[in-house]
Enzyme design. Structure first.
Site, PDB file in Angstrom:
ATOM      1  N   TYR A  10       0.384  25.934  49.892  1.00 18.87           N
ATOM      2  CA  TYR A  10       1.109  25.029  50.783  1.00 18.87           C
ATOM      3  C   TYR A  10       0.208  24.754  51.986  1.00 18.87           C
ATOM      4  CZ  TYR A  10       5.309  23.354  53.257  1.00 18.87           C
ATOM      5  OH  TYR A  10       6.225  22.605  53.948  1.00 18.87           O
ATOM      6  N   ARG A  65       2.253   9.047  53.925  1.00 15.89           N
ATOM      7  CA  ARG A  65       1.944   9.847  55.126  1.00 15.89           C
ATOM      8  C   ARG A  65       1.986  11.309  54.698  1.00 15.89           C
ATOM      9  NH1 ARG A  65       4.002  14.054  56.832  1.00 15.89           N
ATOM     10  NH2 ARG A  65       6.057  13.411  57.510  1.00 15.89           N
ATOM     11  N   LYS A 111       5.345  21.592  47.225  1.00 13.52           N
ATOM     12  CA  LYS A 111       6.723  21.826  47.686  1.00 13.52           C
ATOM     13  C   LYS A 111       7.536  22.471  46.558  1.00 13.52           C
ATOM     14  CE  LYS A 111       6.769  19.788  51.870  1.00 13.52           C
ATOM     15  NZ  LYS A 111       7.332  20.267  53.132  1.00 13.52           N
ATOM     16  N   GLU A 130       9.723  13.081  50.253  1.00 12.21           N
ATOM     17  CA  GLU A 130       8.699  13.813  51.002  1.00 12.21           C
ATOM     18  C   GLU A 130       7.588  12.888  51.472  1.00 12.21           C
ATOM     19  OE1 GLU A 130       9.029  17.205  51.561  1.00 12.21           O
ATOM     20  OE2 GLU A 130       7.418  16.809  52.985  1.00 12.21           O
ATOM     21  N   ASP A 131       7.264  12.989  52.715  1.00 10.97           N
ATOM     22  CA  ASP A 131       6.084  12.329  53.272  1.00 10.97           C
ATOM     23  C   ASP A 131       6.017  10.831  52.989  1.00 10.97           C
ATOM     24  OD1 ASP A 131       5.615  14.800  54.238  1.00 10.97           O
ATOM     25  OD2 ASP A 131       3.696  15.135  53.235  1.00 10.97           O
ATOM     26  N   ASP A 146      13.080  15.511  53.478  1.00  7.14           N
ATOM     27  CA  ASP A 146      12.617  16.785  54.016  1.00  7.14           C
ATOM     28  C   ASP A 146      12.054  16.639  55.425  1.00  7.14           C
ATOM     29  OD1 ASP A 146      11.850  19.486  53.961  1.00  7.14           O
ATOM     30  OD2 ASP A 146       9.828  18.927  53.359  1.00  7.14           O
ATOM     31  N   ASP A 147      11.286  15.583  55.654  1.00  9.72           N
ATOM     32  CA  ASP A 147      10.611  15.434  56.943  1.00  9.72           C
ATOM     33  C   ASP A 147      11.585  15.123  58.067  1.00  9.72           C
ATOM     34  OD1 ASP A 147       7.794  15.643  55.983  1.00  9.72           O
ATOM     35  OD2 ASP A 147       8.560  14.043  54.718  1.00  9.72           O
ATOM     36  N   ASN A 183       1.076  19.126  61.057  1.00 11.75           N
ATOM     37  CA  ASN A 183       0.296  19.742  59.980  1.00 11.75           C
ATOM     38  C   ASN A 183      -0.842  18.824  59.548  1.00 11.75           C
ATOM     39  OD1 ASN A 183       2.023  22.031  59.600  1.00 11.75           O
ATOM     40  ND2 ASN A 183       3.523  20.633  58.715  1.00 11.75           N
ATOM     41  N   ASN A 205       8.181  25.502  60.193  1.00 13.46           N
ATOM     42  CA  ASN A 205       7.904  24.576  59.087  1.00 13.46           C
ATOM     43  C   ASN A 205       9.148  24.436  58.233  1.00 13.46           C
ATOM     44  OD1 ASN A 205       6.967  23.779  56.296  1.00 13.46           O
ATOM     45  ND2 ASN A 205       5.052  23.636  57.424  1.00 13.46           N
TER      46      ASN A 205
HETATM   47  N1  LIG Z   1       6.391  21.424  60.799  1.00 14.40           N
HETATM   48  C1  LIG Z   1       7.049  20.731  59.920  1.00 14.40           C
HETATM   49  O1  LIG Z   1       7.904  21.251  59.189  1.00 14.40           O
HETATM   50  C2  LIG Z   1       6.796  19.288  59.800  1.00 14.40           C
HETATM   51  C3  LIG Z   1       5.751  18.695  60.424  1.00 14.40           C
HETATM   52  N2  LIG Z   1       5.523  17.352  60.287  1.00 14.40           N
HETATM   53  C4  LIG Z   1       4.353  16.789  60.926  1.00 14.40           C
HETATM   54  O2  LIG Z   1       4.726  15.840  61.889  1.00 14.40           O
HETATM   55  C5  LIG Z   1       3.689  14.905  62.037  1.00 14.40           C
HETATM   56  C6  LIG Z   1       4.287  13.536  62.161  1.00 14.40           C
HETATM   57  O3  LIG Z   1       5.027  13.173  61.036  1.00 14.40           O
HETATM   58  P1  LIG Z   1       5.750  11.732  60.994  1.00 14.40           P
HETATM   59  O4  LIG Z   1       6.736  11.610  62.085  1.00 14.40           O
HETATM   60  O5  LIG Z   1       6.284  11.486  59.660  1.00 14.40           O
HETATM   61  O6  LIG Z   1       4.495  10.806  61.219  1.00 14.40           O
HETATM   62  P2  LIG Z   1       4.301   9.394  61.853  1.00 14.40           P
HETATM   63  O7  LIG Z   1       2.905   9.021  61.641  1.00 14.40           O
HETATM   64  O8  LIG Z   1       5.368   8.483  61.401  1.00 14.40           O
HETATM   65  O9  LIG Z   1       4.573   9.630  63.405  1.00 14.40           O
HETATM   66  C7  LIG Z   1       3.631  10.052  64.298  1.00 14.40           C
HETATM   67  C8  LIG Z   1       4.137   9.725  65.682  1.00 14.40           C
HETATM   68  O10 LIG Z   1       3.284  10.322  66.609  1.00 14.40           O
HETATM   69  C9  LIG Z   1       2.893   9.351  67.568  1.00 14.40           C
HETATM   70  N3  LIG Z   1       1.602   9.719  68.126  1.00 14.40           N
HETATM   71  C10 LIG Z   1       0.370   9.515  67.618  1.00 14.40           C
HETATM   72  N4  LIG Z   1      -0.565   9.960  68.459  1.00 14.40           N
HETATM   73  C11 LIG Z   1       0.090  10.454  69.537  1.00 14.40           C
HETATM   74  C12 LIG Z   1      -0.327  11.041  70.736  1.00 14.40           C
HETATM   75  N5  LIG Z   1      -1.623  11.198  71.037  1.00 14.40           N
HETATM   76  N6  LIG Z   1       0.611  11.456  71.627  1.00 14.40           N
HETATM   77  C13 LIG Z   1       1.929  11.308  71.351  1.00 14.40           C
HETATM   78  N7  LIG Z   1       2.375  10.736  70.232  1.00 14.40           N
HETATM   79  C14 LIG Z   1       1.464  10.321  69.329  1.00 14.40           C
HETATM   80  C15 LIG Z   1       2.897   8.046  66.826  1.00 14.40           C
HETATM   81  O11 LIG Z   1       2.983   6.938  67.692  1.00 14.40           O
HETATM   82  C16 LIG Z   1       4.151   8.233  65.978  1.00 14.40           C
HETATM   83  O12 LIG Z   1       5.278   7.918  66.739  1.00 14.40           O
HETATM   84  C17 LIG Z   1       2.747  15.121  60.870  1.00 14.40           C
HETATM   85  O13 LIG Z   1       1.593  15.774  61.334  1.00 14.40           O
HETATM   86  C18 LIG Z   1       3.490  16.041  59.952  1.00 14.40           C
HETATM   87  O14 LIG Z   1       2.650  16.925  59.271  1.00 14.40           O
HETATM   88  C19 LIG Z   1       6.356  16.558  59.558  1.00 14.40           C
HETATM   89  C20 LIG Z   1       7.415  17.104  58.900  1.00 14.40           C
HETATM   90  C21 LIG Z   1       7.683  18.520  58.937  1.00 14.40           C
HETATM   91  C1  LIG Z   2       5.706  20.250  56.394  1.00 14.56           C
HETATM   92  C2  LIG Z   2       5.868  18.860  56.094  1.00 14.56           C
HETATM   93  O1  LIG Z   2       6.762  18.473  55.376  1.00 14.56           O
HETATM   94  C3  LIG Z   2       4.957  17.901  56.665  1.00 14.56           C
HETATM   95  O2  LIG Z   2       4.091  18.264  57.447  1.00 14.56           O
HETATM   96  O3  LIG Z   2       5.081  16.723  56.319  1.00 14.56           O
HETATM   97 MG   LIG Z   3       6.490  16.556  54.735  1.00 14.25          MG
END
Ligand SMILES: NC(=O)C1=CN([C@@H]2O[C@H](COP(=O)(O)OP(=O)(O)OC[C@H]3O[C@@H](n4cnc5c(N)ncnc54)[C@H](O)[C@@H]3O)[C@@H](O)[C@H]2O)C=CC1
Ligand SMILES: CC(=O)C(=O)O
Ligand SMILES: [Mg+2]
Length: 700
Positions: free
Chosen positions: A208, A261, A279, A350-351, A373-374, A522, A566
């Site tokens: 993962y 994404r 996953k 997912e993603d 999931d996200d 991530n 996560n």
């Molecule tokens: N820990 C977890 O369980 C999870 C973590 N994530 C992580 O969250 C991140 C974002 O996912 P999504 O929302 O789907 O992506 P996305 O690409 O749709 O959103 C990213 C957001 O961050 C903003 N952004 C970009 N650069 C920035 C900066 N320098 N300062 C502030 N904001 C900024 C963008 O404008 C956008 O609004 C990914 O890295 C993903 O891996 C997502 C789901 C679960």
């Molecule tokens: C953990 C997860 O689902 C993500 O980073 O998109």
């Molecule tokens: Mg995800």
């Protein structure tokens, strides 16, 4: 009209040369045969025959094969014909003795061609959906093998200064481990899942995040054994029949991505299949789904990643992404197809990029058993961490309504978390306006304020701060915002990497005794700050929780736990609960129940030390707790329909579960509720079962 000339084979003689009558019959009947133009002599003979029969028409192809045009010379002029790129020089006729279909063909080393199976072969042998859409020639396959032979993937990555993950700290050793485990998975799933289950804490970071991120980036290059199903926009109109190419009549769970994404790595197209596989590995190991009853899927609608479009090894469709109505139609067809074949299946989205993530969720969640999931899994996980953080400070959950949050990232994950935290505040008595005022949200353009006018969508509008309020203007950076606001919580879901400077973390820690620092992006190098920086600049007072794992940090002689926030803590249990009680939908109530159940998994002595997510060594107990809460909630909403599960819940509610606990039960088991014990008993356990009758005593 497809014109395929009936050349044959073994003695290198064109059929037409030997059997002109047959050729005539073919001409009349327009029967499609496999085109073969193996050598220049035969090609020119083909050309002359075609020309001689007045068939020098440009054979336009109505299907989507990737062909390369070949100009075939004739003495008196040029005749055009086409043949498959890299079609083998020595044609081997389709072996008519092959009676196997579908995965059996791919598992048969004598006939398997992997990604080189032609479209017609894929159709005939029920292989559609079982391989990525791109057909490659044997030459390309051999190039890839030789490349890999000369320089193994992890070796290459170690030396490649452009490999973003390795240069950011992912060790080649992790990649080696990933390759090794994947090899075992291809050969012996029981062994693979046992090893993973027994060593979950250690191996989760390999199967993962973060290593799965690297596996996705290199998915096409590393492609060996096909796993799961590959739907593509090319399959439009055929998806139901393609779903029947999957060998199992029983599928309990599907994880699907369109690869747009992947983690914080951007658009990886078909390569996103790696995340669906990763996953579902967790579904099996963490929640006891049966490996034969989970199905990783990718919906390949193209990619907007130019690097992939130019990569000869990329196995996805080499086209730009479908958009709008066309895209939604393909997704509708996919959902309808898998639901037609497996009506009770739960689908985890997912993603998907933010543009479509919520749209798809809204489109399906009211009619189908599914969740994103996200958006939902991440929200539930983050809220559980905040609750546990409050508990670590000896504060009640209701204090959430007094916390102020600075959030970097306004995508589907960031906004999903924000909306969920608001919902929790509302549950604890805040009105929606008051709740929204606790958030300062930044996107790539900085702080979002009313100065942006109508550019917000429905969801984000209510979170826009008044322009100039608190001395902050639109676009203010995170350091300014934190310095002015002094929030209690700093959340990162931006995928932007180390955007929290030392000054930002110091400013945060100056404003509050125990700041909650959640860089949730991530994989590891996309995290907004590292565990070490959080410890150092918050002077060891912060509670740290990142999306990908970091080692614990020792600061001034004290061990500071690095928590992992996560969604892996939620999605396996959420899906398991929904499946076991045969819920018809995944409701907000069920997700809220999952949050609270997860928060309740922590031991008070761990909380005091700042450990706000439970350890993963007994991950199945966590999933069972989450699943039980989800089931109870579904039952209370009247949407649980599995008779046995409902009976267990009713019995538990009557509070007569004491007699179920037999003497001599494990201590841990005694602490579990009747429903949790029921759930643990339903889980698949990876162990060998006898495949032949063994008389008693013989085994020893
Ligand atoms: N820990 C977890 O369980 C999870 C973590 N994530 C992580 O969250 C991140 C974002 O996912 P999504 O929302 O789907 O992506 P996305 O690409 O749709 O959103 C990213 C957001 O961050 C903003 N952004 C970009 N650069 C920035 C900066 N320098 N300062 C502030 N904001 C900024 C963008 O404008 C956008 O609004 C990914 O890295 C993903 O891996 C997502 C789901 C679960
Ligand atoms: C953990 C997860 O689902 C993500 O980073 O998109
Ligand atoms: Mg995800």
């Amino acid at each position: 009209m497809i014109r395929r000339f009936p050349f044959v084979s073994r003695n290198q003689q064109p059929l037409s040369a030997r059997h002109p009558a047959l050729l005539q019959r073919w001409e009349k009947s327009k029967i499609s045969c496999a085109l073969w133009a193996p050598s220049s002599s035969v090609r020119s003979l083909a050309a002359s025959t075609i020309a001689g029969n007045g068939s020098d028409d440009d054979p336009s192809l109505s299907d989507n094969r990737q062909l390369e045009r070949v100009d075939v010379q004739r003495s008196d002029g040029e005749v055009r014909w086409r043949y498959y790129k890299g079609f083998p020089d020595r044609h081997q006729e389709l072996p008519t003795y092959v009676r196997q279909l579908g995965p059996a063909v791919l598992a048969n080393p004598h006939i398997n061609k992997g990604t080189a199976f032609l479209w017609s072969e894929r159709e005939r042998f029920h292989l559609r959906g079982l391989l990525p859409a791109r057909m490659v020639s044997m030459e390309d396959q051999t190039d890839r093998v030789v490349e890999e032979f000369r320089e193994g993937a992890w070796d290459k990555a170690a030396r490649d200064p452009n490999d973003e993950m390795v240069s950011a700290g992912l060790t080649p050793d992790n990649i080696r481990k990933w390759e090794y485990l994947t090899g075992i998975q291809g050969q012996n799933e029981t062994l693979y899942y046992r090893v993973l289950l027994d060593n979950f804490e250690e191996m989760a970071s390999v199967v993962y995040t973060p290593t799965v991120g690297w596996a996705c980036l290199n998915f096409s290059r590393m492609f060996r054994v096909a796993r799961g199903m590959y739907f593509s926009s090319r399959d439009k109109g055929h998806m139901v029949s393609i779903a029947y190419n999957w060998p199992s009549h029983e599928v309990d769970a599907i994880v699907v991505t369109d690869g747009s994404r992947i983690l914080g790595l951007g658009d990886l197209g078909m390569n996103g299949m790696g995340i669906s596989i990763g996953k579902l590995d967790l579904y099996v190991a963490a929640a006891g789904f049966h490996p034969a009853r989970v199905l990783p899927c990718v919906m390949d609608v193209g990619t907007n990643n130019d690097k992939l479009l130019e990569d000869k090894n990329y196995l996805g469709l080499s086209q730009r992404r479908l958009e709008g109505e066309e895209y939604l139609q393909v997704m509708d067809e996919f959902v309808a197809a898998v639901k037609a074949r497996w009506p009770k299946v739960i689908i985890q989205f997912e993603d998907f990029r933010t543009e479509y993530a919520s749209k798809l969720l809204e489109r399906y969640r009211h009619h189908h058993l599914c969740f994103n999931d996200d958006i939902q899994g991440t929200a539930a996980t983050a809220l559980a961490g905040i609750y546990a953080g409050l508990a670590a400070m000896d504060k009640p959950y209701s204090d959430i309504r007094h916390l102020r949050f600075v959030v970097c990232g306004a995508g589907s994950a960031g906004m999903g978390v924000v909306l969920w935290l608001c919902k929790a505040m509302e549950r604890h008595g805040a009105d929606p306006e008051e709740a929204a005022r606790n958030f300062w949200i930044l996107d790539a353009d900085g702080l979002m304020t009313t100065a942006r006018g109508d550019s917000f969508d429905e969801t984000t509008r209510r979170f826009a701060r008044p322009e100039g309020g608190d001395g902050l203007n639109d676009g203010a950076n995170v350091e300014e915002v934190v310095t002015k606001i002094r929030p209690e919580v700093l959340l990162g879901l931006s995928g932007a990497g180390r955007i929290w400077s030392p000054e930002t973390i110091t400013a945060l820690a100056e404003g509050t005794e125990r700041p909650l620092i959640f860089p949730m992006s991530n994989p590891s190098h996309k995290s907004e700050c590292s565990a070490e920086d959080a410890a150092k600049y918050a002077e060891g007072r912060g509670i740290f929780a990142s999306g990908s794992p970091f080692d614990d940090v020792t600061y001034k002689g004290k061990v500071l736990p690095s928590n992992q926030s996560n969604n892996l803590y939620v999605f396996p249990g959420l899906a398991l609960g929904a499946k076991l009680c045969q819920a018809t939908l995944v409701t907000d109530g069920m997700i809220m129940a999952a949050s609270e159940a997860l928060a309740s998994c922590n031991h008070p002595e761990d909380l005091v030390k700042g450990r706000i997510y439970p350890g993963l060594s007994d991950v199945r107990s966590i999933s069972a707790r989450v699943a039980a809460a989800v089931m109870r909630q579904a039952h209370s909403e009247g949407i649980a329909s599995h008779p046995k599960a409902v009976a267990v819940m009713d019995r538990e509610a009557r509070d007569d579960d004491d007699d179920e606990q037999a003497d001599g039960e494990e201590e841990d088991d005694k602490k579990r509720t009747l429903l949790e014990r029921y759930i643990l008993n339903q889980m698949y356990y990876p162990a060998y079962t006898p495949l032949a009758y063994v008389p008693p005593g013989v085994l020893e």
